[in-house]
Design a protein around this motif. Structure first.
Motif, mmCIF file in Angstrom:
data_model
loop_
_atom_site.group_PDB
_atom_site.id
_atom_site.type_symbol
_atom_site.label_atom_id
_atom_site.label_comp_id
_atom_site.label_asym_id
_atom_site.label_seq_id
_atom_site.Cartn_x
_atom_site.Cartn_y
_atom_site.Cartn_z
ATOM 1 N N GLY A 127 5.563 9.206 -0.894
ATOM 2 C CA GLY A 127 4.326 9.816 -0.814
ATOM 3 C C GLY A 127 3.570 9.348 0.377
ATOM 4 O O GLY A 127 4.393 8.966 1.306
ATOM 5 N N ASN A 128 2.263 9.683 0.830
ATOM 6 C CA ASN A 128 1.620 9.588 1.923
ATOM 7 C C ASN A 128 1.642 8.024 2.319
ATOM 8 O O ASN A 128 1.504 6.989 1.540
ATOM 9 N N LEU A 129 1.474 7.948 3.545
ATOM 10 C CA LEU A 129 1.853 6.345 4.076
ATOM 11 C C LEU A 129 0.303 5.900 4.666
ATOM 12 O O LEU A 129 0.283 5.001 5.403
ATOM 13 N N ASN A 130 -0.674 6.615 4.125
ATOM 14 C CA ASN A 130 -2.090 6.228 4.661
ATOM 15 C C ASN A 130 -2.549 4.859 4.229
ATOM 16 O O ASN A 130 -3.148 4.194 4.955
ATOM 17 N N GLU A 131 -2.008 4.254 2.963
ATOM 18 C CA GLU A 131 -2.421 3.039 2.470
ATOM 19 C C GLU A 131 -1.697 2.076 2.832
ATOM 20 O O GLU A 131 -1.694 0.713 2.621
ATOM 21 N N LEU A 132 -0.544 2.050 3.765
ATOM 22 C CA LEU A 132 0.202 0.912 4.423
ATOM 23 C C LEU A 132 -0.628 -0.174 4.948
ATOM 24 O O LEU A 132 -1.475 0.243 5.880
ATOM 25 N N THR A 133 -0.305 -1.294 4.645
ATOM 26 C CA THR A 133 -0.878 -2.387 5.224
ATOM 27 C C THR A 133 -0.298 -2.776 6.620
ATOM 28 O O THR A 133 0.969 -2.429 6.639
ATOM 29 N N ASP A 134 -0.952 -3.748 7.339
ATOM 30 C CA ASP A 134 -0.405 -4.342 8.518
ATOM 31 C C ASP A 134 1.131 -5.088 8.214
ATOM 32 O O ASP A 134 2.149 -4.796 8.748
ATOM 33 N N GLY A 170 0.661 -1.302 0.085
ATOM 34 C CA GLY A 170 -0.224 -0.096 -0.105
ATOM 35 C C GLY A 170 0.995 1.112 0.170
ATOM 36 O O GLY A 170 0.253 2.222 0.357
ATOM 37 N N GLY A 171 2.191 1.225 -0.303
ATOM 38 C CA GLY A 171 2.792 2.472 -0.334
ATOM 39 C C GLY A 171 2.695 3.413 -1.520
ATOM 40 O O GLY A 171 2.272 2.768 -2.787
ATOM 41 N N GLU A 180 -3.794 18.106 5.638
ATOM 42 C CA GLU A 180 -3.633 17.170 4.618
ATOM 43 C C GLU A 180 -3.389 15.954 5.489
ATOM 44 O O GLU A 180 -3.907 14.781 4.995
ATOM 45 N N SER A 181 -2.682 15.983 6.593
ATOM 46 C CA SER A 181 -2.630 14.783 7.256
ATOM 47 C C SER A 181 -3.798 14.339 8.058
ATOM 48 O O SER A 181 -3.862 12.981 8.333
ATOM 49 N N GLU A 182 -4.809 15.242 8.290
ATOM 50 C CA GLU A 182 -6.182 14.662 8.681
ATOM 51 C C GLU A 182 -6.988 13.791 7.713
ATOM 52 O O GLU A 182 -7.479 12.969 8.148
ATOM 53 N N TYR A 183 -6.709 14.390 6.311
ATOM 54 C CA TYR A 183 -7.405 13.591 5.334
ATOM 55 C C TYR A 183 -6.828 12.142 5.171
ATOM 56 O O TYR A 183 -7.635 11.202 4.792
ATOM 57 N N TYR A 184 -5.657 12.298 5.046
ATOM 58 C CA TYR A 184 -4.907 10.734 4.961
ATOM 59 C C TYR A 184 -3.716 10.525 6.003
ATOM 60 O O TYR A 184 -2.635 10.898 5.820
ATOM 61 N N ALA A 185 -4.270 10.215 7.059
ATOM 62 C CA ALA A 185 -3.265 10.173 8.211
ATOM 63 C C ALA A 185 -2.447 9.131 8.102
ATOM 64 O O ALA A 185 -2.609 7.864 7.403
ATOM 65 N N ASP A 186 -1.062 9.054 8.296
ATOM 66 C CA ASP A 186 -0.095 8.224 8.262
ATOM 67 C C ASP A 186 -0.177 7.158 9.184
ATOM 68 O O ASP A 186 -0.818 7.201 10.157
ATOM 69 N N ARG A 187 0.308 5.876 8.507
ATOM 70 C CA ARG A 187 0.434 4.786 9.452
ATOM 71 C C ARG A 187 1.822 4.438 9.319
ATOM 72 O O ARG A 187 2.652 4.700 8.309
ATOM 73 N N TYR A 188 2.500 4.121 10.436
ATOM 74 C CA TYR A 188 3.933 4.024 10.491
ATOM 75 C C TYR A 188 4.202 2.671 11.515
ATOM 76 O O TYR A 188 3.386 2.617 12.425
ATOM 77 N N PRO A 189 5.238 2.084 11.565
ATOM 78 C CA PRO A 189 5.644 1.554 12.724
ATOM 79 C C PRO A 189 5.446 1.739 14.015
ATOM 80 O O PRO A 189 5.941 2.886 14.120
ATOM 81 N N GLU A 190 5.223 0.966 14.920
ATOM 82 C CA GLU A 190 4.972 1.251 16.391
ATOM 83 C C GLU A 190 6.533 2.093 16.940
ATOM 84 O O GLU A 190 6.624 2.691 17.629
ATOM 85 N N ALA A 191 7.551 1.381 16.305
ATOM 86 C CA ALA A 191 8.866 1.637 16.912
ATOM 87 C C ALA A 191 9.309 2.967 16.293
ATOM 88 O O ALA A 191 10.134 3.733 16.631
ATOM 89 N N ALA A 192 8.436 3.622 15.377
ATOM 90 C CA ALA A 192 9.034 4.735 14.689
ATOM 91 C C ALA A 192 8.210 5.957 15.403
ATOM 92 O O ALA A 192 7.055 5.886 15.920
ATOM 93 N N ALA A 193 8.884 7.151 15.391
ATOM 94 C CA ALA A 193 8.216 8.498 15.864
ATOM 95 C C ALA A 193 7.726 9.255 14.770
ATOM 96 O O ALA A 193 8.421 9.190 13.743
ATOM 97 N N TYR A 194 6.787 9.920 14.986
ATOM 98 C CA TYR A 194 6.205 10.708 13.875
ATOM 99 C C TYR A 194 6.307 12.180 14.130
ATOM 100 O O TYR A 194 6.240 12.806 15.363
ATOM 101 N N VAL A 195 6.808 13.077 13.200
ATOM 102 C CA VAL A 195 7.056 14.365 13.220
ATOM 103 C C VAL A 195 6.238 15.157 11.979
ATOM 104 O O VAL A 195 6.394 14.569 10.961
ATOM 105 N N ASN A 196 5.531 16.054 11.935
ATOM 106 C CA ASN A 196 4.887 16.951 11.129
ATOM 107 C C ASN A 196 5.658 18.282 11.022
ATOM 108 O O ASN A 196 5.717 18.990 11.809
#
Length: 259
Positions: free
Chosen positions: A37-44, A10-11, A66-82
């Protein structure tokens, strides 16, 4: 498609920057730098793959809306920074000044070129890219990776990649090659692909306008180097004057990301 494209279910346009060669014979390390590109469609399954890959920092260059419309999915071990690149704080003429504006000979109807120049000279955008470099400089642990991304992974991400690879002294032809790989990912792009990237929200008008065309061109890319050398004579001068990156910091960056 290419060994640079990560095999994700889903990348969107997620690519490895490792392996590019520098002007002095070094190479960018693998598993340290990703663009996307956006990470919204990443699968488990994608998230599990990226966690194993070493992804630990997700830098989102999009606006909060933009991030509200298509919120990122990222690994639990990762930190998110906007770190939003838009909106710009001043108009292009004020940001360049009359002398540099005249030197650039910009087409008033080419919004892509104008937005690229703005990203390199606007105070807000520069603050964002400087914070991105701070995160890059703090990413010292071996095999710990950082991804930076926007919606399509071509404009804001393309400018960020240009700055990072230029700071690492990657060969100019390889920086261009990396930029143009977006066309390979979006070849035969469809309305469905575009609809997954645009928000149709007036707050994101510039991003939506750029993402309505998924192609990139060497002509658009050329404006990046032209801008930096026009306003600061050289890339090294640009990093010092506009991003406040001194030689010691650039040397540290190269130590972290090159082998």
């Amino acid at each position: 498609m290419t060994d640079r494209m990560l095999e994700l279910q889903g990348g969107v346009n997620m690519r490895e920057l490792g392996g590019y060669q520098t002007i002095d014979g070094k190479k960018v390390k693998y598993h340290k730098l990703l663009r996307s590109g956006n990470l919204n469609e990443l699968t488990d399954a994608d998230l599990a793959y990226l966690e194993q890959y070493g992804l630990r920092i997700d830098v989102d260059l999009r606006s909060p809306s933009e991030s509200e419309y298509y919120a990122d999915r990222y690994p639990e071990a990762a930190a998110y920074v906007n770190l939003p690149v838009y909106p710009f704080s001043r108009n292009l003429f004020k940001n360049l000044g009359i002398v540099n504006y005249m030197k650039m000979h910009l087409d008033e109807n080419n919004y892509a070129d104008q937005s690229y120049v703005q990203m390199l000279v606007d105070k807000h955008a520069l603050g964002t890219f400087r914070k991105l470099f701070d995160l890059l400089l703090a990413n010292e642990k071996p095999n710990q990776g950082l991804v930076f991304h926007c919606s399509a992974g071509k404009d804001r991400t393309g400018v960020a990649a240009f700055l990072i690879l230029s700071a690492l002294q990657v060969k100019p032809d390889q920086i261009l090659q990396d930029y143009l790989l977006t066309n390979l990912y979006f070849q035969g792009n469809s309305a469905a692909q575009i609809n997954q990237l645009v928000t149709h929200d007036e707050r994101n008008a510039l991003a939506d306008k750029l993402n309505a065309n998924l192609a990139v061109s060497a002509e658009n890319f050329a404006i990046l180097h032209k801008t930096c050398t026009t306003v600061a004579d050289s890339m090294e001068g640009y990093f010092a004057k506009y991003l406040q990156l001194d030689q010691k910091q650039l040397a540290k960056l190269r130590e972290i990301y090159l082998e």
